[in-house]
Scaffold this active site. Structure first.
Site, PDB file in Angstrom:
ATOM      1  N   ASN A 261       0.876  -1.172   0.000  1.00 29.35           N
ATOM      2  CA  ASN A 261       0.000   0.000   0.000  1.00 29.35           C
ATOM      3  C   ASN A 261       0.916   1.225   0.000  1.00 29.35           C
ATOM      4  O   ASN A 261       1.483   1.568   1.032  1.00 29.35           O
ATOM      5  CB  ASN A 261      -0.882  -0.029   1.252  1.00 29.35           C
ATOM      6  CG  ASN A 261      -1.699   1.235   1.422  1.00 29.35           C
ATOM      7  OD1 ASN A 261      -1.779   2.063   0.514  1.00 29.35           O
ATOM      8  ND2 ASN A 261      -2.308   1.388   2.593  1.00 29.35           N
ATOM      9  N   TRP A 262       1.048   1.837  -1.167  1.00 27.00           N
ATOM     10  CA  TRP A 262       1.985   2.969  -1.278  1.00 27.00           C
ATOM     11  C   TRP A 262       1.412   4.247  -0.683  1.00 27.00           C
ATOM     12  O   TRP A 262       2.098   5.252  -0.584  1.00 27.00           O
ATOM     13  CB  TRP A 262       2.362   3.182  -2.749  1.00 27.00           C
ATOM     14  CG  TRP A 262       3.431   2.234  -3.238  1.00 27.00           C
ATOM     15  CD1 TRP A 262       3.858   1.082  -2.634  1.00 27.00           C
ATOM     16  CD2 TRP A 262       4.220   2.376  -4.439  1.00 27.00           C
ATOM     17  NE1 TRP A 262       4.860   0.507  -3.388  1.00 27.00           N
ATOM     18  CE2 TRP A 262       5.103   1.271  -4.488  1.00 27.00           C
ATOM     19  CE3 TRP A 262       4.267   3.322  -5.462  1.00 27.00           C
ATOM     20  CZ2 TRP A 262       6.023   1.091  -5.529  1.00 27.00           C
ATOM     21  CZ3 TRP A 262       5.178   3.140  -6.505  1.00 27.00           C
ATOM     22  CH2 TRP A 262       6.044   2.042  -6.533  1.00 27.00           C
ATOM     23  N   LYS A 263       0.125   4.261  -0.344  1.00 21.08           N
ATOM     24  CA  LYS A 263      -0.523   5.455   0.210  1.00 21.08           C
ATOM     25  C   LYS A 263      -0.262   6.649  -0.721  1.00 21.08           C
ATOM     26  O   LYS A 263      -0.247   6.464  -1.936  1.00 21.08           O
ATOM     27  CB  LYS A 263      -0.044   5.701   1.645  1.00 21.08           C
ATOM     28  CG  LYS A 263      -0.200   4.426   2.494  1.00 21.08           C
ATOM     29  CD  LYS A 263       0.013   4.626   3.953  1.00 21.08           C
ATOM     30  CE  LYS A 263      -0.169   3.292   4.676  1.00 21.08           C
ATOM     31  NZ  LYS A 263      -0.106   3.419   6.122  1.00 21.08           N
TER      32      LYS A 263
ATOM     33  N   HIS B 290      -9.676   1.552   4.534  1.00 25.32           N
ATOM     34  CA  HIS B 290      -8.432   1.705   5.302  1.00 25.32           C
ATOM     35  C   HIS B 290      -8.670   2.699   6.436  1.00 25.32           C
ATOM     36  O   HIS B 290      -9.418   3.674   6.271  1.00 25.32           O
ATOM     37  CB  HIS B 290      -7.312   2.198   4.375  1.00 25.32           C
ATOM     38  CG  HIS B 290      -5.964   2.134   5.015  1.00 25.32           C
ATOM     39  ND1 HIS B 290      -5.543   3.068   5.929  1.00 25.32           N
ATOM     40  CD2 HIS B 290      -4.964   1.226   4.911  1.00 25.32           C
ATOM     41  CE1 HIS B 290      -4.328   2.736   6.348  1.00 25.32           C
ATOM     42  NE2 HIS B 290      -3.953   1.628   5.745  1.00 25.32           N
TER      43      HIS B 290
ATOM     44  N   GLU C 186      -6.985   5.048   7.506  1.00 24.15           N
ATOM     45  CA  GLU C 186      -6.667   6.446   7.166  1.00 24.15           C
ATOM     46  C   GLU C 186      -7.818   7.087   6.393  1.00 24.15           C
ATOM     47  O   GLU C 186      -8.093   8.277   6.550  1.00 24.15           O
ATOM     48  CB  GLU C 186      -5.342   6.492   6.386  1.00 24.15           C
ATOM     49  CG  GLU C 186      -4.156   6.211   7.316  1.00 24.15           C
ATOM     50  CD  GLU C 186      -2.929   5.626   6.644  1.00 24.15           C
ATOM     51  OE1 GLU C 186      -2.842   5.634   5.400  1.00 24.15           O
ATOM     52  OE2 GLU C 186      -2.038   5.151   7.383  1.00 24.15           O
TER      53      GLU C 186
ATOM     54  N   GLU D 249      -5.777  -4.531  10.472  1.00 21.30           N
ATOM     55  CA  GLU D 249      -4.713  -3.560  10.704  1.00 21.30           C
ATOM     56  C   GLU D 249      -4.994  -2.783  11.988  1.00 21.30           C
ATOM     57  O   GLU D 249      -5.746  -1.799  11.968  1.00 21.30           O
ATOM     58  CB  GLU D 249      -4.635  -2.576   9.535  1.00 21.30           C
ATOM     59  CG  GLU D 249      -4.371  -3.218   8.204  1.00 21.30           C
ATOM     60  CD  GLU D 249      -3.780  -2.223   7.213  1.00 21.30           C
ATOM     61  OE1 GLU D 249      -2.653  -2.447   6.775  1.00 21.30           O
ATOM     62  OE2 GLU D 249      -4.434  -1.219   6.915  1.00 21.30           O
TER      63      GLU D 249
ATOM     64  N   GLY E 107       2.306   2.388  10.696  1.00 23.11           N
ATOM     65  CA  GLY E 107       3.277   3.457  10.515  1.00 23.11           C
ATOM     66  C   GLY E 107       3.980   3.875  11.794  1.00 23.11           C
ATOM     67  O   GLY E 107       4.646   4.905  11.835  1.00 23.11           O
TER      68      GLY E 107
ATOM     69  N   SER F 127       3.174  -2.032  10.383  1.00 20.16           N
ATOM     70  CA  SER F 127       4.627  -2.100  10.630  1.00 20.16           C
ATOM     71  C   SER F 127       5.227  -3.461  10.285  1.00 20.16           C
ATOM     72  O   SER F 127       6.162  -3.911  10.940  1.00 20.16           O
ATOM     73  CB  SER F 127       4.940  -1.712  12.077  1.00 20.16           C
ATOM     74  OG  SER F 127       4.525  -0.378  12.328  1.00 20.16           O
TER      75      SER F 127
ATOM     76  N   GLY G 117       2.726  -1.062   4.229  1.00 25.76           N
ATOM     77  CA  GLY G 117       2.840   0.336   3.849  1.00 25.76           C
ATOM     78  C   GLY G 117       4.291   0.705   3.599  1.00 25.76           C
ATOM     79  O   GLY G 117       4.851   0.469   2.534  1.00 25.76           O
TER      80      GLY G 117
HETATM   81  P1  PGA Z   1       2.663   0.335   7.579  1.00 25.70           P
HETATM   82  O1  PGA Z   1       1.220   0.572   6.921  1.00 25.70           O
HETATM   83  O2  PGA Z   1       3.186  -0.975   7.035  1.00 25.70           O
HETATM   84  O3  PGA Z   1       3.498   1.512   7.119  1.00 25.70           O
HETATM   85  O4  PGA Z   1       2.484   0.290   9.058  1.00 25.70           O
HETATM   86  C1  PGA Z   1       0.323  -0.490   6.716  1.00 25.70           C
HETATM   87  C2  PGA Z   1      -0.965   0.024   6.140  1.00 25.70           C
HETATM   88  O5  PGA Z   1      -1.450   1.082   6.571  1.00 25.70           O
HETATM   89  O6  PGA Z   1      -1.550  -0.601   5.224  1.00 25.70           O
END
Ligand code: PGA
Length: 249
Positions: free
Chosen positions: A9-11, A94, A96, A165, A171, A210, A231
């Site tokens: 997931n490159w966001k 997600h 976010e 998640e 993150g 993470s 991510g």
């Molecule tokens: P992260 O993000 O691996 O940077 O913790 C995962 C995600 O939000 O899909």
């Protein structure tokens, strides 16, 4: 038995130059047995160029889709557009998006159903906040998110993915313990088989939060962990492929 999926997931990261990472992923995949699926979900601007360079072993996905097919929704993107650009998956719900855009379970469910209607595989995300975990509400929160967010009235053979998640692990560098992951993934599997019968045993349940080369093997060894939604560690081909290697070894 669910097939393993390693999903990046490159966001909101990545310009055209990042396609070099995709070329490196293509090349690295050739060196591994085809025992797990591999996916990158870039920002919308990169879906088409990424799909154009991605090899047979690498799928491309979106990070969100609007529930409607078209219309007066400035700035939005439909599932059909994502599919038309070459994607085969889309992340929905997600945390976010839920936090930044106020997406509720009912919205996420409508997005997941729009994805299926456009032949995209939705990756439906769930996960508790730190406050909810501390209050002992994790299982209830995740169950209620799944009840509200998963697609309904599935056609035969319709396929989706669930990603667990924990918000406090995204993150932050703080990863959930294998015991914590085990408890939630077990319960998600029980929920899926209860709701969808045999089909519920084939639904991949990804862990996200993470995940990185150093902890991937341990996390992936937990029962009912069928891959990862990654991510930060998906942005560099070397890290992402180290996680893929852990999944196929
Ligand atoms: P992260 O993000 O691996 O940077 O913790 C995962 C995600 O939000 O899909």
């Amino acid at each position: 038995m669910a097939r393993t999926l390693i999903a990046g997931n490159w966001k909101m990261n990545g310009l055209m130059a990042a396609l070099d990472e995709v070329r490196a992923v293509n090349q690295a995949l050739e060196g591994y047995p085809d025992k797990a699926d591999c996916l990158i979900c870039p920002p919308a601007t990169l879906i088409k160029p990424m799909a154009d360079v991605a090899g047979d072993r690498l799928a491309v996905g979106g990070q969100y889709c609007h529930p409607k097919a078209s219309g007066a929704h400035t700035g939005d993107i439909s599932a059909g557009m994502i599919a038309d650009a070459g994607a085969s998956y889309v992340i929905v719900g997600h945390s976010e998006r839920r936090a930044d855009h106020g997406e509720r379970d009912v919205d996420v469910q409508a997005q997941a159903m729009a994805a299926l209607a456009s032949d995209l595989t939705p990756i439906v995300c769930c996960g508790e906040s730190l406050e909810q975990r501390k209050a002992g509400q994790t299982i209830d929160v995740v169950r209620s998110q799944l009840e509200g967010s998963l697609p309904q009235g599935l056609a035969d053979g319709a396929f989706f993915v669930v990603a667990y998640e924990p918000i406090w692990a995204i993150g932050t560098g703080e990863v959930a313990s294998t015991e914590q992951i085990d408890e939630v993934h077990n319960d998600i599997r029980a929920f899926l088989t209860g709701a969808y019968g045999d089909a519920g045993t084939n639904t991949p349940i990804l862990y996200g939060g993470s995940m990185k080369p150093g902890n991937a093997a341990e996390i992936l060894s937990v029962p009912h962990v069928n891959g990862g939604l990654i991510g930060g560690a998906s942005l560099k081909a070397a890290d992402f492929m180290a996680i893929y290697a852990a999944a196929v070894s």
